[in-house]
Design an enzyme around this catalytic site. Sequence first.
Site, mmCIF file in Angstrom:
data_model
loop_
_atom_site.group_PDB
_atom_site.id
_atom_site.type_symbol
_atom_site.label_atom_id
_atom_site.label_comp_id
_atom_site.label_asym_id
_atom_site.label_seq_id
_atom_site.Cartn_x
_atom_site.Cartn_y
_atom_site.Cartn_z
ATOM 1 N N SER A 294 -1.811 106.651 0.937
ATOM 2 C CA SER A 294 -1.421 107.764 0.081
ATOM 3 C C SER A 294 -0.327 107.353 -0.896
ATOM 4 O O SER A 294 0.662 106.717 -0.515
ATOM 5 C CB SER A 294 -0.917 108.927 0.955
ATOM 6 O OG SER A 294 -0.142 109.830 0.217
ATOM 7 N N LYS A 295 -0.505 107.727 -2.162
ATOM 8 C CA LYS A 295 0.507 107.458 -3.188
ATOM 9 C C LYS A 295 1.827 108.124 -2.823
ATOM 10 O O LYS A 295 2.903 107.573 -3.056
ATOM 11 C CB LYS A 295 -0.011 107.966 -4.539
ATOM 12 C CG LYS A 295 0.946 107.777 -5.701
ATOM 13 C CD LYS A 295 0.333 108.286 -6.983
ATOM 14 C CE LYS A 295 1.290 108.169 -8.167
ATOM 15 N NZ LYS A 295 0.693 108.660 -9.422
ATOM 16 N N ARG A 296 1.754 109.302 -2.236
ATOM 17 C CA ARG A 296 2.956 110.076 -1.905
ATOM 18 C C ARG A 296 3.668 109.532 -0.664
ATOM 19 O O ARG A 296 4.895 109.493 -0.607
ATOM 20 C CB ARG A 296 2.573 111.544 -1.690
ATOM 21 C CG ARG A 296 3.740 112.476 -1.428
ATOM 22 C CD ARG A 296 3.288 113.930 -1.436
ATOM 23 N NE ARG A 296 2.215 114.184 -0.483
ATOM 24 C CZ ARG A 296 2.416 114.447 0.811
ATOM 25 N NH1 ARG A 296 3.649 114.491 1.301
ATOM 26 N NH2 ARG A 296 1.394 114.688 1.610
ATOM 27 N N LYS A 297 2.903 109.098 0.327
ATOM 28 C CA LYS A 297 3.498 108.715 1.609
ATOM 29 C C LYS A 297 3.753 107.211 1.755
ATOM 30 O O LYS A 297 4.629 106.813 2.528
ATOM 31 C CB LYS A 297 2.577 109.147 2.758
ATOM 32 C CG LYS A 297 2.389 110.646 2.897
ATOM 33 C CD LYS A 297 1.460 110.936 4.081
ATOM 34 C CE LYS A 297 1.226 112.426 4.267
ATOM 35 N NZ LYS A 297 0.302 112.666 5.390
ATOM 36 N N LEU A 301 1.261 101.231 -1.332
ATOM 37 C CA LEU A 301 0.065 101.416 -2.148
ATOM 38 C C LEU A 301 0.301 100.920 -3.577
ATOM 39 O O LEU A 301 -0.610 100.414 -4.227
ATOM 40 C CB LEU A 301 -0.343 102.889 -2.173
ATOM 41 C CG LEU A 301 -1.624 103.219 -2.951
ATOM 42 C CD1 LEU A 301 -2.836 102.517 -2.348
ATOM 43 C CD2 LEU A 301 -1.868 104.723 -2.990
#
Length: 546
Positions: A294-297, A301
């Site tokens: 995930s880009k957010r988590k 990445l």
Amino acid sequence: MDCNNLADLLFPNIHTTPEEIEARYPERELPQGAKVTRIAPSPTGFMHLGNLFGAVADERLAHQSGGVFYLRIEDTDQKREVPGGVETILNVFSDYGLNFDEGAGLQEDCGNYGPYRQRQRAEIYQTFAKWLTQQGKAYPCFCTEEELAAIREKQAAQKANFGYYGEWAVHRNMPLDEIKAKLDGGVPFVLRFRSEGNLERRVKFTDLVKGQMEFPENDQDVVLLKSDGIPTYHFAHVVDDHLMRTTHVVRGEEWLATLPIHLQLFQAMGWKPPKYVHTAQLMKMDGGSKRKLSKRKDPELALDYYKAQGYSVAAVIEYIMTLLNSNFEEWRIANPQEDIQKFNFTTKKMSVSGSLFDIDKLRDISKNVISRMKTETVYCLLTEWAKQFDEEFYALLTRDEAYTKQILAIGRECPKPRKDIAVWSEAKAYMSFFFDELFQQEEDYPENVSAADRRAILEKFSLAYDPADDNNQWFDKIKTISQELGFAGNTKDYKKDPDAYKGHVGDVSMVIRVAVTGRTNSPDMYEVMQVLGARRVKERLAKGIV
């Protein structure tokens, strides 16, 4: 309806024909079996591991077969584009050694199949859109966002499939005079594909990773051109992949859901689709279960993460290859020194299910890769990283190039090289004791050696130390000091009768190691002292005596 008249109304400024466009992009003259692949990112300013994952597969497929690997910029969505986005793309792929044969550049394109930025190809898309309209396969839709939202609400209430299709396609059969009136009134429109698909029918397809697959046909009247005349991804990539003579499209399996649309568009255009390679999603363990990166988590990445941490490009590429082909690790074990490009990459060995990303495994691979590098290579890559991310360390590394290379050469270019460095950001801590500015006492002396014995060991060794000694002479002096001070000259004697000795030669060596390096774990002490030089060694021994 008079479809030719409709086409002229919608595209009054388009006078080129599909035949003229086709003539600009002839079949490529390539060896039999050569593959043409592309990487086609959007200039959003964020390059992620998935971009690199697909690009490595693209590059290998093309260049192993004597084909062409090109870069296309998919910039049809201006809302997502950021300043410098194209430069970011070019820099990332340059950093990772993925060399394009043709494609978009900062100043100009390179190649005969451009332009390689989609917004510069508007006339091309509109020519084919006009042709589809002439064939009765496309039509204008004047729905506003509010009207589309209202349709969706009704579909939700009736538990119908969402989308613009069948009875919900309210402008599909609009009379020509009504269309003309809206156009004369300046009402904006999008161009939609007139789908003849039926969800009851199945599309059969062979993916080069997933194998034989079946999907329901597409029944959606998808948008081909947006209101600004720029195409959607669906239409643009079909036109571009055909004209650029792309043979293989590598993309993530999240695109499988839209594959029926793309195959339908190729069929409507009368073109042969490329072969598709849908790669498995990159997953990671989260507790006891797997999830998509995930880009957010997950900071790992973003490709910027690896550059900042100091992962070598070779290590990241090597790790990605282990994810792409299940037999790569076996090949590497059999060919530890071989150039990675000698590996025979194949879609047949790609994972069907999710590829598990493991940062610890990447670190292990990185240690192995760096350990195999020559001293000169390590020096160049380390100083390049430090120049950007640690200017103080860069100044120390480059102050005396020969000295730094001596440090990096310890335990290198030998049958069993040391594996001390996993990422360049760790090199400073590993090398710090070699520089007086960074040296500090990090660990304590052995507890079983008294302060008096410690001072005696360091005094005697300081007097005895001679940098001209070879390794054996150097260690013989340490053994002699051990015996003179009541320590066993070897561990065997100590183990036989530990009560007869204060300790053993290893304890004496450890006292010297801590005094000289400030730590209990370091590379071979004889080599370390050879690099440090007699003056620096004796200065540190003297400090330990106090």
